[in-house]
Design an enzyme around this catalytic site. Structure first.
Site, PDB file in Angstrom:
ATOM      1  N   ASN A  52     -57.919  10.113  16.193  1.00  0.00           N
ATOM      2  CA  ASN A  52     -58.119  11.228  15.268  1.00  0.00           C
ATOM      3  C   ASN A  52     -56.754  11.853  14.976  1.00  0.00           C
ATOM      4  OD1 ASN A  52     -58.788  13.601  13.970  1.00  0.00           O
ATOM      5  ND2 ASN A  52     -59.716  14.572  15.780  1.00  0.00           N
ATOM      6  N   TRP A  53     -56.246  11.567  13.796  1.00  0.00           N
ATOM      7  CA  TRP A  53     -54.901  12.063  13.439  1.00  0.00           C
ATOM      8  C   TRP A  53     -54.890  13.556  13.160  1.00  0.00           C
ATOM      9  CZ3 TRP A  53     -52.108   8.118   9.655  1.00  0.00           C
ATOM     10  CH2 TRP A  53     -51.954   6.901  10.323  1.00  0.00           C
ATOM     11  N   LYS A  54     -56.065  14.167  12.995  1.00  0.00           N
ATOM     12  CA  LYS A  54     -56.157  15.584  12.602  1.00  0.00           C
ATOM     13  C   LYS A  54     -55.325  15.793  11.318  1.00  0.00           C
ATOM     14  CE  LYS A  54     -57.113  16.663  17.344  1.00  0.00           C
ATOM     15  NZ  LYS A  54     -57.214  17.692  18.367  1.00  0.00           N
ATOM     16  N   HIS A 113     -66.447  18.191  15.085  1.00  0.00           N
ATOM     17  CA  HIS A 113     -65.309  18.341  15.997  1.00  0.00           C
ATOM     18  C   HIS A 113     -65.156  19.836  16.334  1.00  0.00           C
ATOM     19  CE1 HIS A 113     -61.209  18.500  17.477  1.00  0.00           C
ATOM     20  NE2 HIS A 113     -61.322  17.200  17.719  1.00  0.00           N
ATOM     21  N   GLY A 169     -55.936  18.924  23.286  1.00  0.00           N
ATOM     22  CA  GLY A 169     -54.577  19.304  22.939  1.00  0.00           C
ATOM     23  C   GLY A 169     -53.880  20.151  23.990  1.00  0.00           C
ATOM     24  N   SER A 201     -57.134  15.212  25.597  1.00  0.00           N
ATOM     25  CA  SER A 201     -55.903  14.872  26.315  1.00  0.00           C
ATOM     26  C   SER A 201     -55.969  13.513  27.009  1.00  0.00           C
ATOM     27  CB  SER A 201     -55.539  15.969  27.321  1.00  0.00           C
ATOM     28  OG  SER A 201     -55.261  17.186  26.641  1.00  0.00           O
ATOM     29  N   GLY A 258     -56.556  12.221  20.228  1.00  0.00           N
ATOM     30  CA  GLY A 258     -55.850  13.046  19.257  1.00  0.00           C
ATOM     31  C   GLY A 258     -54.359  12.754  19.297  1.00  0.00           C
ATOM     32  N   GLY A 259     -53.626  13.610  19.993  1.00  0.00           N
ATOM     33  CA  GLY A 259     -52.168  13.537  20.008  1.00  0.00           C
ATOM     34  C   GLY A 259     -51.606  12.151  20.290  1.00  0.00           C
TER      35      GLY A 259
HETATM   36  P1  PGA Z   1     -56.211  15.400  22.060  1.00  0.00           P
HETATM   37  O1  PGA Z   1     -57.340  15.608  20.939  1.00  0.00           O
HETATM   38  O2  PGA Z   1     -56.275  13.963  22.508  1.00  0.00           O
HETATM   39  O3  PGA Z   1     -54.922  15.746  21.363  1.00  0.00           O
HETATM   40  O4  PGA Z   1     -56.545  16.343  23.174  1.00  0.00           O
HETATM   41  C1  PGA Z   1     -58.587  14.973  21.038  1.00  0.00           C
HETATM   42  C2  PGA Z   1     -59.453  15.358  19.869  1.00  0.00           C
HETATM   43  O5  PGA Z   1     -59.438  16.530  19.465  1.00  0.00           O
HETATM   44  O6  PGA Z   1     -60.184  14.512  19.313  1.00  0.00           O
END
Ligand code: PGA
Length: 252
Positions: free
Chosen positions: A9-11, A95, A173, A211, A232-233
């Site tokens: 998920n690149w957001k 989300h 995050g 995370s 995410g990240g």
């Molecule tokens: P993160 O995000 O891996 O940066 O914690 C996960 C997500 O929100 O899908």
């Protein structure tokens, strides 16, 4: 056998350049994996076409959100049908950032899930408790209620296109990850809720998110009810993302 999925998920991150370099790199490395993992890239909608152009047959592509309507005067929105028309196979729904920042309620989430399934896509329903919920001992109840509400409109023949992503809000995050044991316990609880809802619970892939990094993915994915991850990240760093995809064991 449940499908094993790692989704990035690149957001609100990325560029045409990232679509080319990262997707090209991931695609070339994924081709040689033999653990059966399905890898999904979920960029901002404006880059879906770029990502699809570089994804080939090795990668699937999704959107991060869709509107709860079919079409019409909804400036700024995209529909599930449009995502499918562009070649997407997946849509994230509910989300925690959508719920918290954009005020999406369980009712809206359920409407979106309905649109996504009607549009022929896989719906990835995101659920997760806040730290306050967890500290109050309410984590399982909160997540169960999000699952029941978000999937309330799923028809019996649509369950095969439902995926649930458990993402504790406090782990997104933040660098804090649920322990593999805690994540497993919640996944088992979600599977129980799905079963009570009449879903073929043993066939539904449950992803963990929050995370997930190259160094903790293997422990999470080794748990029996964790069928992959929503990243995410770390999905923005090509080598880390590939390493996470590689962490999926061949036998889950
Ligand atoms: P993160 O995000 O891996 O940066 O914690 C996960 C997500 O929100 O899908």
């Amino acid at each position: 056998m449940r499908r094993k999925i790692v989704a990035g998920n690149w957001k609100m991150n990325g560029s045409k350049d990232l679509a080319q370099t990262l997707v090209g790199f991931v695609r070339s490395r994924i081709a040689s994996l033999d653990n059966g993992v399905e890898v999904v890239i979920i960029p901002p909608a404006i880059y879906v076409g770029d990502v699809i152009g570089h994804a080939g047959d090795e990668l699937s592509v999704g959107v991060q959100n869709v509107g709860q309507w079919g079409s019409g005067a909804y400036t700024g929105e995209i529909s599930a049908e449009m995502a499918a028309d562009q070649g997407c196979q997946y849509a994230l729904i509910g989300h925690s950032e959508r719920r918290q920042i954009f005020g999406e309620t369980d009712t809206v989430v359920a409407e979106k899930v309905e649109r996504v399934l009607a549009g022929g896509l896989y719906a990835v329903l995101c659920v997760g408790e806040t730290l306050q919920d967890r500290d109050a001992g309410d984590a399982e109840a909160v997540v169960a209620s999000q699952v029941r509400a978000g999937l309330a409109t799923v028809a019996p023949d649509q369950w095969q296109r439902v995926i649930v992503a458990y993402e504790p809000v406090w782990a997104i995050g933040t660098g804090k990850t649920a322990t593999a044991q805690d994540a497993q316990a919640m996944h088992a609880s979600i599977r129980g809720v799905l079963s009570e809802m009449g879903a073929p619970a043993d066939e539904i892939s449950l992803l963990y998110g929050g995370s997930v990094k190259a160094d903790n993915a293997a422990a999470l994915f080794a748990e029996p009810d964790i069928d992959g991850g929503l990243i995410g990240g770390a999905s923005l760093i090509a080598e880390d993302f590939v390493s996470i995809c590689r962490s999926v064991p061949a036998n889950i």
